[in-house]
Design a protein around this motif. Sequence first.
Motif, PDB file in Angstrom:
ATOM      1  N   GLU A  74       0.821  -1.226   0.000  1.00  0.00           N
ATOM      2  CA  GLU A  74       0.000   0.000   0.000  1.00  0.00           C
ATOM      3  C   GLU A  74       0.849   1.268   0.000  1.00  0.00           C
ATOM      4  OE1 GLU A  74      -2.504  -0.584   3.397  1.00  0.00           O
ATOM      5  OE2 GLU A  74      -3.750  -2.072   2.367  1.00  0.00           O
ATOM      6  N   ARG A  75       2.132   1.103  -0.169  1.00  0.00           N
ATOM      7  CA  ARG A  75       3.092   2.223  -0.219  1.00  0.00           C
ATOM      8  C   ARG A  75       3.058   3.064   1.059  1.00  0.00           C
ATOM      9  NH1 ARG A  75       5.685   3.706  -4.341  1.00  0.00           N
ATOM     10  NH2 ARG A  75       5.391   5.925  -3.981  1.00  0.00           N
ATOM     11  N   ARG A  76       2.795   2.394   2.174  1.00  0.00           N
ATOM     12  CA  ARG A  76       2.791   3.115   3.440  1.00  0.00           C
ATOM     13  C   ARG A  76       4.184   3.111   4.079  1.00  0.00           C
ATOM     14  NH1 ARG A  76      -1.037   0.886   7.323  1.00  0.00           N
ATOM     15  NH2 ARG A  76      -1.479  -0.913   6.029  1.00  0.00           N
ATOM     16  N   LEU A  77       5.154   2.466   3.401  1.00  0.00           N
ATOM     17  CA  LEU A  77       6.538   2.493   3.888  1.00  0.00           C
ATOM     18  C   LEU A  77       7.373   3.321   2.916  1.00  0.00           C
ATOM     19  CD1 LEU A  77       6.945  -1.263   4.908  1.00  0.00           C
ATOM     20  CD2 LEU A  77       6.440   0.677   6.403  1.00  0.00           C
ATOM     21  N   LEU A  78       8.187   4.198   3.494  1.00  0.00           N
ATOM     22  CA  LEU A  78       9.048   5.064   2.680  1.00  0.00           C
ATOM     23  C   LEU A  78      10.169   4.231   2.073  1.00  0.00           C
ATOM     24  CD1 LEU A  78       9.154   8.081   2.129  1.00  0.00           C
ATOM     25  CD2 LEU A  78      10.352   8.387   4.291  1.00  0.00           C
ATOM     26  N   GLU A  79      10.593   3.245   2.805  1.00  0.00           N
ATOM     27  CA  GLU A  79      11.603   2.288   2.350  1.00  0.00           C
ATOM     28  C   GLU A  79      11.456   1.047   3.204  1.00  0.00           C
ATOM     29  OE1 GLU A  79      14.325   1.001   4.275  1.00  0.00           O
ATOM     30  OE2 GLU A  79      13.438   2.020   5.989  1.00  0.00           O
ATOM     31  N   TRP A  80      11.927  -0.079   2.711  1.00  0.00           N
ATOM     32  CA  TRP A  80      12.014  -1.276   3.545  1.00  0.00           C
ATOM     33  C   TRP A  80      13.082  -2.205   3.005  1.00  0.00           C
ATOM     34  CZ3 TRP A  80      10.722  -6.230   1.776  1.00  0.00           C
ATOM     35  CH2 TRP A  80      10.003  -6.297   0.566  1.00  0.00           C
ATOM     36  N   ALA A  81      13.566  -3.090   3.861  1.00  0.00           N
ATOM     37  CA  ALA A  81      14.650  -3.982   3.455  1.00  0.00           C
ATOM     38  C   ALA A  81      14.662  -5.226   4.340  1.00  0.00           C
ATOM     39  CB  ALA A  81      15.987  -3.250   3.589  1.00  0.00           C
ATOM     40  N   VAL A  82      15.291  -6.270   3.815  1.00  0.00           N
ATOM     41  CA  VAL A  82      15.577  -7.457   4.631  1.00  0.00           C
ATOM     42  C   VAL A  82      16.905  -7.175   5.325  1.00  0.00           C
ATOM     43  CG1 VAL A  82      16.076  -9.931   4.617  1.00  0.00           C
ATOM     44  CG2 VAL A  82      14.452  -8.972   2.961  1.00  0.00           C
ATOM     45  N   VAL A  83      16.896  -7.221   6.653  1.00  0.00           N
ATOM     46  CA  VAL A  83      18.110  -6.891   7.402  1.00  0.00           C
ATOM     47  C   VAL A  83      18.541  -8.128   8.205  1.00  0.00           C
ATOM     48  CG1 VAL A  83      19.123  -5.311   9.117  1.00  0.00           C
ATOM     49  CG2 VAL A  83      17.350  -4.479   7.561  1.00  0.00           C
ATOM     50  N   THR A  91      10.446   1.911   7.201  1.00  0.00           N
ATOM     51  CA  THR A  91      10.145   3.229   7.766  1.00  0.00           C
ATOM     52  C   THR A  91       8.739   3.661   7.357  1.00  0.00           C
ATOM     53  OG1 THR A  91      12.469   3.799   7.451  1.00  0.00           O
ATOM     54  CG2 THR A  91      10.951   5.632   7.878  1.00  0.00           C
ATOM     55  N   PRO A  92       7.824   3.819   8.304  1.00  0.00           N
ATOM     56  CA  PRO A  92       6.489   4.319   7.947  1.00  0.00           C
ATOM     57  C   PRO A  92       6.593   5.695   7.272  1.00  0.00           C
ATOM     58  CG  PRO A  92       6.461   3.419  10.159  1.00  0.00           C
ATOM     59  CD  PRO A  92       7.909   3.467   9.735  1.00  0.00           C
ATOM     60  N   ARG A  93       5.883   5.841   6.166  1.00  0.00           N
ATOM     61  CA  ARG A  93       6.015   7.039   5.344  1.00  0.00           C
ATOM     62  C   ARG A  93       5.415   8.296   5.996  1.00  0.00           C
ATOM     63  NH1 ARG A  93       6.446   7.810  -0.106  1.00  0.00           N
ATOM     64  NH2 ARG A  93       6.287   5.587  -0.491  1.00  0.00           N
ATOM     65  N   GLU A  94       4.183   8.148   6.485  1.00  0.00           N
ATOM     66  CA  GLU A  94       3.409   9.339   6.869  1.00  0.00           C
ATOM     67  C   GLU A  94       4.086  10.179   7.962  1.00  0.00           C
ATOM     68  OE1 GLU A  94       0.477  11.963   8.443  1.00  0.00           O
ATOM     69  OE2 GLU A  94       1.342  10.291   9.558  1.00  0.00           O
ATOM     70  N   PRO A  95       4.546   9.564   9.065  1.00  0.00           N
ATOM     71  CA  PRO A  95       5.130  10.400  10.136  1.00  0.00           C
ATOM     72  C   PRO A  95       6.345  11.199   9.661  1.00  0.00           C
ATOM     73  CG  PRO A  95       4.781   8.149  10.910  1.00  0.00           C
ATOM     74  CD  PRO A  95       4.514   8.140   9.439  1.00  0.00           C
ATOM     75  N   VAL A  96       7.164  10.592   8.779  1.00  0.00           N
ATOM     76  CA  VAL A  96       8.376  11.288   8.318  1.00  0.00           C
ATOM     77  C   VAL A  96       7.989  12.450   7.408  1.00  0.00           C
ATOM     78  CG1 VAL A  96      10.542  11.062   7.027  1.00  0.00           C
ATOM     79  CG2 VAL A  96       9.745   9.179   8.467  1.00  0.00           C
ATOM     80  N   GLU A  97       7.137  12.172   6.422  1.00  0.00           N
ATOM     81  CA  GLU A  97       6.777  13.230   5.473  1.00  0.00           C
ATOM     82  C   GLU A  97       6.069  14.376   6.187  1.00  0.00           C
ATOM     83  OE1 GLU A  97       6.696  10.823   1.285  1.00  0.00           O
ATOM     84  OE2 GLU A  97       4.760  11.340   2.166  1.00  0.00           O
ATOM     85  N   HIS A  98       5.221  14.006   7.122  1.00  0.00           N
ATOM     86  CA  HIS A  98       4.447  15.007   7.852  1.00  0.00           C
ATOM     87  C   HIS A  98       5.361  15.887   8.703  1.00  0.00           C
ATOM     88  CE1 HIS A  98       1.164  16.379  10.575  1.00  0.00           C
ATOM     89  NE2 HIS A  98       0.590  16.499   9.414  1.00  0.00           N
ATOM     90  N   ALA A  99       6.261  15.261   9.450  1.00  0.00           N
ATOM     91  CA  ALA A  99       7.166  16.016  10.337  1.00  0.00           C
ATOM     92  C   ALA A  99       8.049  16.964   9.531  1.00  0.00           C
ATOM     93  CB  ALA A  99       8.028  15.052  11.150  1.00  0.00           C
TER      94      ALA A  99
END
Length: 215
Positions: A74-83, A91-99
Motif C-alpha cells: 500500500e506504499r505506506r513504507l518510505l523504504e524497507w529492506a531485509v536486514v 520506515t512508515p512514510r506518513e510520520p516522516v513526510e508530515h514532520a
Amino acid sequence: MSEQGARVSGRGVLLVVAGPSGVGKGTLIHGLRGKYSRIEWSVSCTTRDPRPGEVDGTDYHFVSRQEFLQMARERRLLEWAVVHERDLYGTPREPVEHALAAGRDMVIEIDYQGARSLRAALPESVLVFVAPPSIQALRERLTGRNTESDDALKRRLRSAQTEFEHMGMFTHLIVNDDLAQATEALEAIYLAERQRTTRAHFTPLRESLLEDLEA
Ligand code: ADP
Ligand code: 5GP
C-alpha cells in the motif's frame, strides 16, 4: 541562542544514522535526543520479535510478515529492506513526510539499504555512518549488550561486513570510540544541517531586514 531561535523556518532536518549492529547508534541517538527534545524518532516496523523491555509503538512497531507486506504494497513504507539475512524492517512514510513538511526534525536508525532508498526518496537526507574503533570493540559491545542469541550474533557480524562495504555512500562518518566525543560529533552534524540556507526560508527574513533598513 535558544533552541527555537536558532531556526528560521522551512523543512525539518532528516538525520539518517546507519552502521553495524552494536556500534552504538541507539546510544548516540538517545544522547542527541536527550539534549534536543524537538528531534522526533521514526518508529520503524519490524517482523523480528521484541527483546525484553522493548515497547511496541515506541521502540518499533512489531508486526507480522503479512501486515508488513501489506503496508509495503500500500506504499505506506518510505523504504524497507531485509536486514540481518532474515527480518523485514521499514520506515512508515506518513510520520516522516508530515514532520519534515511541518519543519520538525527527525532521526532514523536504518541499515545501508534503507539509507540508499531514503537518499533517493528524500535527497535532503543527511547520511551518517557510525563505525566502531575496532572489530574487537564491536564484538564486545554486541555481546556485552546481552540481547542476541548465538545465531543472531553471527548474522549481525556478517551484516557488519556489508555495512562497511557501503561506508562510501555516506556523507558523514563518526567513529564511536569515546562516547562523549562521538555524541558531540553527531550534535555538530545536526546543528550544521539546521543552518543550511537551502533548508531555511531566508527570503522572508532578508525582505524584512531590507524593509526595516529602508523605513
Ligand atoms: P546499536 O544501536 O548500534 O545496535 P547500541 O546503542 O545498542 O548499538 O550499543 C551497543 C552497546 O554498546 C550498548 O551496551 C552501549 O551501552 C554500548 N556502547 C555504545 N557506545 C559505546 C562506546 N563509545 N564505548 C563503549 N560502549 C558503548
Ligand atoms: P535491531 O534488530 O538490532 O533493532 O536492528 C537491526 C538493524 O535494522 C539496525 O541496526 C538498523 O540498521 C536496521 N533498521 C532498523 N530500522 C530500520 C528501518 O526502518 N529500515 C531499514 N532499512 N533498516 C532498519
